[in-house]
Design an enzyme around this catalytic site. Structure first.
Site, PDB file in Angstrom:
ATOM      1  N   GLU A   1     -10.263   6.779   4.434  1.00  0.00           N
ATOM      2  CA  GLU A   1      -9.545   6.106   5.509  1.00  0.00           C
ATOM      3  C   GLU A   1      -9.034   7.074   6.576  1.00  0.00           C
ATOM      4  OE1 GLU A   1      -7.091   5.006   1.964  1.00  0.00           O
ATOM      5  OE2 GLU A   1      -5.713   4.497   3.555  1.00  0.00           O
TER       6      GLU A   1
ATOM      7  N   ASP B   1       0.862  -1.179   0.000  1.00  0.00           N
ATOM      8  CA  ASP B   1       0.000   0.000   0.000  1.00  0.00           C
ATOM      9  C   ASP B   1       0.908   1.241   0.000  1.00  0.00           C
ATOM     10  OD1 ASP B   1      -2.217   1.724   0.147  1.00  0.00           O
ATOM     11  OD2 ASP B   1      -3.289   0.380   1.490  1.00  0.00           O
TER      12      ASP B   1
END
Ligand SMILES: *[C@@H]1O[C@H](CO)[C@@H](O)[C@H](O)[C@H]1NC(C)=O
Ligand SMILES: *[C@@H]1O[C@H](CO)[C@@H](O)[C@H](O)[C@H]1NC(C)=O
Ligand SMILES: *[C@@H]1O[C@H](CO)[C@@H](O)[C@H](O)[C@H]1NC(C)=O
Length: 633
Positions: A519, A314
């Site tokens: 997020e 990520d």
């Protein structure tokens, strides 16, 4: 020398050069096996790898952000991949042609390297091609879970692939196959469901994005059908949806058997469907950072499940192996690459990454076999996509971006995603469907006329936006389009009680919910409807018959308002096509959606999921009232 003589001499020289170079081409072609599309892929990869220097191999493992990329950077550092982070676009309101030009410019840099290995461009296309101006924005996954319709989700995958390709991009960081076990997590809307079976069914989206894998495909080998499909990415491996209190990137405390039965199965399905890549989760499992988890990445995903695509980190994922992040980058590279990550989403300080990995390989902290495994996997995906044959995009697919056909598909998805939680005081006295022809109706609420709110996070920007700037239909406009011409539609975001009483409305539609988030910023421990939502509900519903449409990425606290509300619809984050909401409110279609998540009574019940021994929901998993379509409304 006369000029005629000079010309003759020059032409002889030119002919000589031509002969020499055609000779060179023929003999080079002999050596450039990897460029021959007729040869089996593994021979091509082997041939190419035999020519690659360490520098070129490490370049393949490096993914950089478009804002630090350029034609020169690609060339100079042999960069293998570029991405757009959330909201990272070539220009504000960029056209698809501008996107194609940008991607091609980077690609030309990659092709100008010694071996001309094409780069792969990736982007978060998680509910349609959501970073791109005027793309079709589909409902977020939590709404798609409520449709219970994997075939529809497959069509959405296919439409998304076309829109992504419209901008010259062959790789989408989707789907998110998280099994969100706690709605306090800000990414819960990216999860199709708390229920593993439902998430498994929805991996059908992969066959939409990449195409249907042929039945004779060897296990674990990535598959992408052609130029109208993209490489997909199952994420985030593993346990992203199971963190403590839903805290983003936190620790998932779980037994091996629960890990295998809840969080793992959708990866099996994804691999069977030929998913090209898997992205690693920021989170930890029982205290071990997934980005450093060799047992689960190399041991399980690669060796046990035979996944043959590439594993990608990520964004700054390896940096976050240490606390604080980036405290020891050498250690981060060592543990991330040793764990089995093949491509590193660096994404900015690529020189530091390249230098660090080069040092670790040259000093034998990381064996070259690990690098070769990574590069083999990355090249395999590139060959599979056809990037060596078709590295450059053209404008022929730009017509797909935000096409009417895709908007119709999104509208269908919205209709099927709506979950009717309450409909009148009793089954004998339903409020829905609403009559189209009446004197005067009131539309109210913070979310009635706001496309940005309707779309949620991961739309145009990472955390999402407020306002009607991206094309589409708000719920308010959808209602205006739907009611009879003689029905007077009054819209007031937050109307005064006195006004409501004076107007004799036949009914009101109140649209409230959460503001956009993504997020971390979306983590929330109270899960209340933010003000002025509750005040508007209170104000309107205590004076006129009301339908409340809730726009949210997850179940919220609604129990305190339930008695006051005449009808309640969970619309999730429906995206750009709000017409789908009006289609169902006014009975052109019936309500069919079923909760993909448990609707809790109070947050102190959380986490609470279907199958738990202490299960005491307000509305259980699978709940959803239905209505029949109304003819001649
Ligand atoms: C989880 O969150 C807590 C509280 O914010 C923090 O102290 C802890 O370091 C986090 N754990 C991980 C693994 O990120
Ligand atoms: C950083 O990590 C490397 C590799 O594990 C280690 O050798 C080094 O001592 C660490 N540096 C610091 C400052 O902790
Ligand atoms: C609920 O939590 C959110 C996110 O932390 C916060 O912004 C909000 O103020 C809280 N609301 C209430 C009523 O406590």
């Amino acid at each position: 020398m006369s000029s005629r003589h000079k010309m003759e001499r020059d032409s002889i020289f030119v002919i000589g050069i031509l002969l020499l170079s055609s000779f060179a081409t023929i003999s080079a072609a002999d050596y450039m096996k990897y460029k021959d599309p007729k040869l089996p892929m593994k021979h091509r990869i082997k041939d190419l790898m035999s020519r690659m220097t360490l520098e070129e191999k490490i370049g393949q493992m490096t993914q950089i952000e478009r804002s630090v990329a350029s034609n020169d950077v690609m060339k100079k550092h042999f960069i293998g991949s570029v991405l757009s982070g959330g909201g990272s676009v070539p220009a504000k309101e960029a056209s698809p042609e501008t996107w194609v030009d940008m991607v091609n410019d980077f690609q030309k840099g990659a092709l100008a390297t010694r071996l001309g290995i094409p780069m792969i461009y990736g982007i978060d296309a998680v509910h349609g091609h959501n970073n791109v101006y005027k793309a079709t924005i589909f409902p977020h996954n939590v709404g798609l879970g409520a449709t219970r319709d994997p075939a529809l989700v497959k069509k959405i995958g296919a439409a998304t692939a076309l829109e992504v390709r419209a901008t010259g991009i062959p790789y989408a960081f989707a789907p998110c196959i998280a099994v969100c076990r706690d709605p306090r997590w800000g990414r819960c809307y990216e999860s199709y469901s708390e229920d593993t079976k439902l998430v498994r069914a929805m991996t059908e989206v992969i066959t939409g994005l990449q195409g249907d894998i042929p039945s004779n495909s060897p296990k674990g080998v990535p598959y992408v059908a052609g130029k109208d499909k993209v490489a997909a990415c199952a994420k985030h491996y593993l346990g992203d949806g199971g963190t403590t209190k839903g805290i983003n990137e936190n620790n998932t405390v779980v037994s091996v058997s629960k890990l295998q039965s809840i969080h793992m199965p959708a990866y099996l399905d994804s691999i069977i469907k030929g998913v090209s890549t898997v992205m690693i989760s920021y989170s930890s499992i029982n205290g071990v950072k997934m980005h450093a988890n060799r047992d689960l990445i190399t041991g399980f995903l690669k060796n046990k499940l035979h996944f043959r695509g590439f594993v990608i980190s990520d964004w700054e994922g390896i940096d976050r192996i240490t606390s604080p992040p980036h405290a020891n980058y050498t250690y981060s590279i060592l543990s991330g690459v040793s764990a089995g990550i093949d491509m590193i989403m660096v994404p900015n300080n690529f020189k530091e990454f390249i230098d660090g990995l080069t040092y670790l390989v040259k000093n034998k902290f990381i064996p070259i076999t690990r690098i070769d495994d990574a590069v083999y996997r990355i090249l395999r995906v590139k060959f599979t996509i056809g990037l060596f044959e078709n590295p450059l995009a053209d404008y022929s697919m730009t017509k797909y971006l935000g096409s009417q056909e895709h908007r119709e598909l999104a509208r269908e998805a919205v209709r099927k995603s709506l979950v009717l939680l309450k409909n009148g005081a009793s089954a004998d006295a339903p409020l829905l469907p609403l009559p189209k022809k009446t004197k005067r109706i009131l539309i109210a609420g913070t979310h009635a006329d706001n496309l940005g709110y309707q779309c949620g996070g991961w739309t145009i920007t990472w955390q999402g936006l407020s306002g009607n700037t991206n094309g589409g239909t708000t719920v308010l406009n959808a209602i205006r389009n739907t009611v009879d011409k003689t029905t007077k539609v009054e819209y007031h975001e937050n109307p005064e009680a006195q006004y409501i009483k004076s107007q004799k409305f036949s009914y009101a539609v109140v649209v409230v919910g959460e503001p956009p988030y993504a997020e971390t910023f979306g983590d929330n421990l109270n899960l209340t409807i933010p003000e002025p939502g509750p005040s508007i509900v209170n104000n309107v519903c205590s004076h006129v018959k009301c339908v409340v449409v809730l726009i949210s990425g997850r179940p919220l606290v609604v129990q305190p308002y339930l008695n006051q509300i005449d009808a309640l619809v969970a619309a999730w984050l429906p995206g750009s096509e709000g017409q789908g909401v009006a289609d169902v409110l006014f009975g052109d279609y019936g309500f069919t959606g079923k909760l993909a998540r448990t609707w809790f009574k109070t947050v102190d019940q959380l986490p609470m999921n279907v199958g738990d021994s202490h299960y005491d929901p307000l509305f259980p998993f699978g709940f959803g009232l239905t209505t029949k379509p109304l003819k001649n409304n």
